[in-house]
Design a protein around this motif. Structure first.
Motif: not given
Length: 460
Positions: A358-360, A380-388
């Motif tokens: 996810a890109i959030f 945190s349910i997801l595998d990867e998180v990209i935060l803007c």
């Protein structure tokens, strides 16, 4: 001012999704429609093609002459516009009739049968589903929606014959208190907009007050187990609903091969083998509420089945851009922790064995400050998180409140990164994905067309 007396309508804040629907209502009635917006967008360009006059600088001289007649001009503004806005001040000093968008919708619920959908989340999808079922049935409807319906390519549906109007009832700034619903759905009451309400208790109280506005002879359809108290009059019927219990619910849910079917259980008439046109698990509950509203207003079982099967979704609501064996890419407007949880959970159910990224882009400093731990938990349910960086919208920065608050609270094991939105396209070019999800209500969605192009070329 009565609608029959209006000759011209001016919008201060023309390009919002809700404002543009009302603009289209007046354009369709042959009035002079003009307005200001801060930035040009695809939506404002489309409105201009449809006949609306729009400019993008605060400039009293740019207001058309027809919109300077105090006796025949209605001015509509969005709460997101600053009180010191030059054009708004001009209209205030001139004693023009000035109304919020919600006040105009309130007038329509007094002259039509208002079918309103309220709630922290789910209201755009539920109202759009209900509008589609009704519009393609013998009942028909008008509709003012909070998103662009993919069935109609617009957020506005006009009927020459129907007395029904479907309205998304927005709790921001207590806007929904202007409405007088004939029937209403309440989907959720997870606290939000605490910059407006201050406390959870005040937020819940706002929904209680909303239920007092339902007209005698009307109906409240409320999600089972909500924390709020309702306060309906004796002349109002009440039904509850949820996924698997309540007056309206689903049974025999089957999720396989990218399809979802279930039986709709209703105190009026149960309907077997409902097929979801947009097969996403989160949409089952939304569909139950939409079908309940449609059924209570006379839609037949066959019309409901056909409406659900042909429902095509809403732009930015679980909006699949690419879906094949190589890559899945979608955009979702989710911007509240509970919405993100439901979105992430649905994606996880659909793609159990794939890596989900996810890109959030967080929306608002206050919302990030109030819910950063909840955001981190949901992501945190997801595998990867990209935060803007945080999208500020109407707000000024708050010291110490950045996306890093969410980043630091993501659970161990989640791969994470922080980037500027301007670097998103390069990031996508240089990294591999299986399922990629863009989340948030800010302007990151403006990059989605380019992201789609890059991913299509990259994954053939």
């Amino acid at each position: 001012m009565e609608i029959k007396d209006i000759k011209s309508v001016y919008f201060v804040g023309a390009g919002g999704i809700g404002m543009s629907a009302i603009a289209r209502y007046f354009i369709n009635r042959g009035m002079v429609v003009a307005g200001y917006d801060k930035t040009e967008s695809e939506l404002t360009k489309q409105l201009e093609k449809e006949g609306m006059l729009i400019h993008y600088e605060e400039d009293i001289n740019a207001i058309p002459h027809a919109c300077k007649d105090v006796k025949s001009t209605l001015v509509i503004y969005t709460p997101a516009i600053p009180a010191k806005h030059k054009e708004l001040e001009f209209f205030k000093k001139g004693n023009f009739e000035i109304e919020k968008r919600a006040q105009v919708l309130g007038t329509l619920t007094r002259t039509h049968k208002g079918l309103c959908v309220a709630g922290t989340h789910g209201k755009t999808t539920t109202s759009t589903m209900a509008a589609h079922i009704l519009h393609q049935s013998h009942v028909d409807c008008n509709a003012f929606l909070g998103g662009i319906s993919k069935n109609y390519g617009t957020n506005y549906i006009l009927s020459d014959t129907s007395d029904y109007v479907v309205i998304e009832a927005d709790e921001f700034d207590r806007s929904f208190h202007w409405l007088r619903p004939y029937m209403t759905v309440i989907t959720a009451t997870d606290p939000d907009h605490l910059d407006i309400y201050g406390t959870k208790e005040a937020y819940l109280e706002s929904f209680r007050h909303y239920t007092t506005l339902i007209q005698d002879g009307g109906v409240l359809i409320i999600h089972k187990g909500l924390e709020m108290k309702d306060d309906i009059s004796k002349g109002v019927k009440k039904y509850d609903y949820s996924l698997d219990e309540g007056d309206f619910h689903a049974e025999n849910i089957l999720i396989e091969n990218g399809e979802i079917t279930f039986d709709f259980i209703s105190p009026i008439e149960s309907i077997k083998n409902i097929s979801l046109g947009q097969p996403v698990p989160i949409n089952i509950e939304n569909a139950i509420a939409a079908m309940a509203l449609a059924q209570l207003n006379g839609c037949t079982a066959e019309e409901i089945k056909y409406g659900m099967k042909t429902y095509a979704g809403v732009d930015r609501r679980f909006d699949f851009k690419i879906k094949n064996d190589n890559i899945v890419f979608l955009s979702d407007y989710a911007h509240h922790p509970k919405e993100i949880y439901q979105s992430a959970k649905s994606i996880r159910e659909l793609y159990k064995d794939k890596k989900i990224t996810a890109i959030f882009q967080p929306h608002l400093y206050t919302r990030t400050r109030d819910f950063y731990k909840d955001f981190a938990s949901s992501l945190s349910i997801l595998d990867e998180v990209i935060l803007c960086d945080i999208y500020p919208a109407r707000e000024k920065p708050i010291e110490g409140v950045t996306s890093k608050l969410i980043y630091d609270n993501l659970k161990e094991g989640v791969k994470k990164e922080m980037i500027h939105k301007e670097d998103v396209l390069d990031y996508i070019k240089n990294h591999d994905f299986e399922v990629l999800l863009v989340l948030g209500a800010g302007d990151l969605d403006n990059y989605v067309p380019q992201m789609t192009k890059i991913l299509k070329e990259k994954y053939n």
